[in-house]
Design a protein around this motif. Structure first.
Motif, PDB file in Angstrom:
ATOM      1  N   GLU A   1      -2.072  -7.142   8.432  1.00 37.90           N
ATOM      2  CA  GLU A   1      -2.539  -6.113   9.370  1.00 37.90           C
ATOM      3  C   GLU A   1      -1.376  -5.370  10.007  1.00 37.90           C
ATOM      4  O   GLU A   1      -1.459  -4.189  10.277  1.00 37.90           O
ATOM      5  CB  GLU A   1      -3.393  -6.751  10.466  1.00 37.90           C
ATOM      6  N   ILE A   2      -0.306  -6.092  10.270  1.00 35.71           N
ATOM      7  CA  ILE A   2       0.856  -5.506  10.949  1.00 35.71           C
ATOM      8  C   ILE A   2       1.885  -5.097   9.899  1.00 35.71           C
ATOM      9  O   ILE A   2       2.258  -5.906   9.050  1.00 35.71           O
ATOM     10  CB  ILE A   2       1.476  -6.523  11.927  1.00 35.71           C
TER      11      ILE A   2
ATOM     12  N   GLU B   1      25.856   5.722  14.733  1.00 37.48           N
ATOM     13  CA  GLU B   1      25.645   5.032  13.470  1.00 37.48           C
ATOM     14  C   GLU B   1      24.656   5.780  12.588  1.00 37.48           C
ATOM     15  O   GLU B   1      23.707   6.386  13.069  1.00 37.48           O
ATOM     16  CB  GLU B   1      25.136   3.617  13.719  1.00 37.48           C
ATOM     17  N   ASP B   2      24.896   5.729  11.291  1.00 40.21           N
ATOM     18  CA  ASP B   2      24.007   6.332  10.311  1.00 40.21           C
ATOM     19  C   ASP B   2      23.036   5.259   9.846  1.00 40.21           C
ATOM     20  O   ASP B   2      23.406   4.100   9.677  1.00 40.21           O
ATOM     21  CB  ASP B   2      24.830   6.856   9.131  1.00 40.21           C
ATOM     22  N   GLY B   3      21.796   5.646   9.640  1.00 38.74           N
ATOM     23  CA  GLY B   3      20.815   4.676   9.191  1.00 38.74           C
ATOM     24  C   GLY B   3      19.440   5.294   9.048  1.00 38.74           C
ATOM     25  O   GLY B   3      19.280   6.514   9.049  1.00 38.74           O
ATOM     26  N   PHE B   4      18.444   4.435   8.936  1.00 41.92           N
ATOM     27  CA  PHE B   4      17.067   4.883   8.752  1.00 41.92           C
ATOM     28  C   PHE B   4      16.118   3.801   9.252  1.00 41.92           C
ATOM     29  O   PHE B   4      16.506   2.648   9.440  1.00 41.92           O
ATOM     30  CB  PHE B   4      16.796   5.208   7.284  1.00 41.92           C
ATOM     31  N   THR B   5      14.883   4.207   9.482  1.00 43.13           N
ATOM     32  CA  THR B   5      13.845   3.242   9.829  1.00 43.13           C
ATOM     33  C   THR B   5      12.949   3.052   8.612  1.00 43.13           C
ATOM     34  O   THR B   5      12.721   3.980   7.829  1.00 43.13           O
ATOM     35  CB  THR B   5      12.997   3.695  11.027  1.00 43.13           C
ATOM     36  N   LEU B   6      12.456   1.857   8.478  1.00 38.79           N
ATOM     37  CA  LEU B   6      11.630   1.472   7.344  1.00 38.79           C
ATOM     38  C   LEU B   6      10.317   0.910   7.863  1.00 38.79           C
ATOM     39  O   LEU B   6      10.314   0.110   8.800  1.00 38.79           O
ATOM     40  CB  LEU B   6      12.366   0.392   6.534  1.00 38.79           C
ATOM     41  N   THR B   7       9.213   1.338   7.261  1.00 41.73           N
ATOM     42  CA  THR B   7       7.902   0.783   7.571  1.00 41.73           C
ATOM     43  C   THR B   7       7.189   0.512   6.258  1.00 41.73           C
ATOM     44  O   THR B   7       7.072   1.416   5.423  1.00 41.73           O
ATOM     45  CB  THR B   7       7.057   1.754   8.429  1.00 41.73           C
ATOM     46  N   ILE B   8       6.742  -0.723   6.073  1.00 42.62           N
ATOM     47  CA  ILE B   8       6.047  -1.111   4.852  1.00 42.62           C
ATOM     48  C   ILE B   8       4.639  -1.555   5.219  1.00 42.62           C
ATOM     49  O   ILE B   8       4.455  -2.476   6.018  1.00 42.62           O
ATOM     50  CB  ILE B   8       6.780  -2.261   4.128  1.00 42.62           C
ATOM     51  N   TYR B   9       3.654  -0.876   4.641  1.00 43.19           N
ATOM     52  CA  TYR B   9       2.246  -1.214   4.849  1.00 43.19           C
ATOM     53  C   TYR B   9       1.774  -2.047   3.660  1.00 43.19           C
ATOM     54  O   TYR B   9       1.980  -1.668   2.514  1.00 43.19           O
ATOM     55  CB  TYR B   9       1.403   0.049   4.974  1.00 43.19           C
ATOM     56  N   SER B  10       1.157  -3.182   3.968  1.00 41.06           N
ATOM     57  CA  SER B  10       0.757  -4.114   2.929  1.00 41.06           C
ATOM     58  C   SER B  10      -0.747  -4.362   2.984  1.00 41.06           C
ATOM     59  O   SER B  10      -1.347  -4.346   4.064  1.00 41.06           O
ATOM     60  CB  SER B  10       1.509  -5.431   3.127  1.00 41.06           C
ATOM     61  N   LYS B  11      -1.341  -4.605   1.831  1.00 45.24           N
ATOM     62  CA  LYS B  11      -2.780  -4.880   1.747  1.00 45.24           C
ATOM     63  C   LYS B  11      -3.151  -6.187   2.427  1.00 45.24           C
ATOM     64  O   LYS B  11      -4.250  -6.316   2.951  1.00 45.24           O
ATOM     65  CB  LYS B  11      -3.219  -4.946   0.284  1.00 45.24           C
ATOM     66  N   ASP B  12      -2.258  -7.152   2.396  1.00 44.70           N
ATOM     67  CA  ASP B  12      -2.585  -8.482   2.895  1.00 44.70           C
ATOM     68  C   ASP B  12      -2.135  -8.747   4.336  1.00 44.70           C
ATOM     69  O   ASP B  12      -2.333  -9.824   4.849  1.00 44.70           O
ATOM     70  CB  ASP B  12      -2.012  -9.558   1.970  1.00 44.70           C
TER      71      ASP B  12
ATOM     72  N   GLU C   1       0.849  -1.199   0.000  1.00 45.55           N
ATOM     73  CA  GLU C   1       0.000   0.000   0.000  1.00 45.55           C
ATOM     74  C   GLU C   1       0.874   1.235   0.000  1.00 45.55           C
ATOM     75  O   GLU C   1       0.658   2.159  -0.757  1.00 45.55           O
ATOM     76  CB  GLU C   1      -0.908   0.009   1.235  1.00 45.55           C
ATOM     77  N   SER C   2       1.836   1.231   0.903  1.00 45.09           N
ATOM     78  CA  SER C   2       2.767   2.349   0.990  1.00 45.09           C
ATOM     79  C   SER C   2       3.949   1.923   1.846  1.00 45.09           C
ATOM     80  O   SER C   2       3.885   0.926   2.546  1.00 45.09           O
ATOM     81  CB  SER C   2       2.107   3.585   1.596  1.00 45.09           C
TER      82      SER C   2
END
Length: 145
Positions: free
Chosen positions: A103-104, A90-101, A42-43
């Motif tokens: 819930e979490i 430390e250098d870095g980033f956080t990632l969040t992936i929302y999926s249609k299938d 989804e995003s």
């Protein structure tokens, strides 16, 4: 007869857990660890750890490019006691992936030499090149996300 069955079951259990342990701690591609189906995204959002960049997108092309980016890196699972929780330098980033299938959402903190995959509560060490955090910064600027 019962003794042979117990012995056979015991051997099967030992072999199963040995194979599972070997598989859990073998070297893997990062996109195999942080696995998502591009068609169901989804995003996703990426946030710099220092707050210098933050972006979110729902475009499949971005999800596909990011998956290709992850596939460049090989990781190996770390034991809990090997993880140093001090990430202040430390250098870095956080990632969040929302999926249609699902819930979490899929969530991870990705640093130059290691990864914390929240969904499984597992730690990984990058075994090849450092993760190119600058690529993320530049990609977000180029795409004005």
């Amino acid at each position: 007869m019962k003794r042979k069955w117990f012995l056979a079951i015991g051997v099967v259990i030992i072999i199963f857990f040995s194979v599972k342990h070997f598989n859990d701690f073998r070297e893997k591609d990062l996109d195999d660890v942080i696995h998502y189906d591009i068609s169901n995204v989804e995003s996703f959002s990426i946030n710099g750890l220092t707050g210098e960049y933050e972006w979110r997108t729902d475009q499949k092309a971005h999800a596909e490019e990011f998956k290709d980016f992850l596939s460049n890196y090989r990781v190996k699972r770390m034991k809990d006691h090997e993880w140093d929780s001090d990430v202040s330098k430390e250098d870095g980033f956080t990632l969040t992936i929302y999926s249609k299938d699902k819930e979490i959402p899929i969530e991870a903190s990705i640093y130059e030499k290691r990864v914390l995959f929240y969904n499984e509560g597992e730690y990984y060490q990058v075994v090849n090149d450092r993760i190119d955090v600058d690529w993320i910064r530049n990609y977000s600027k180029e795409n004005k996300l």
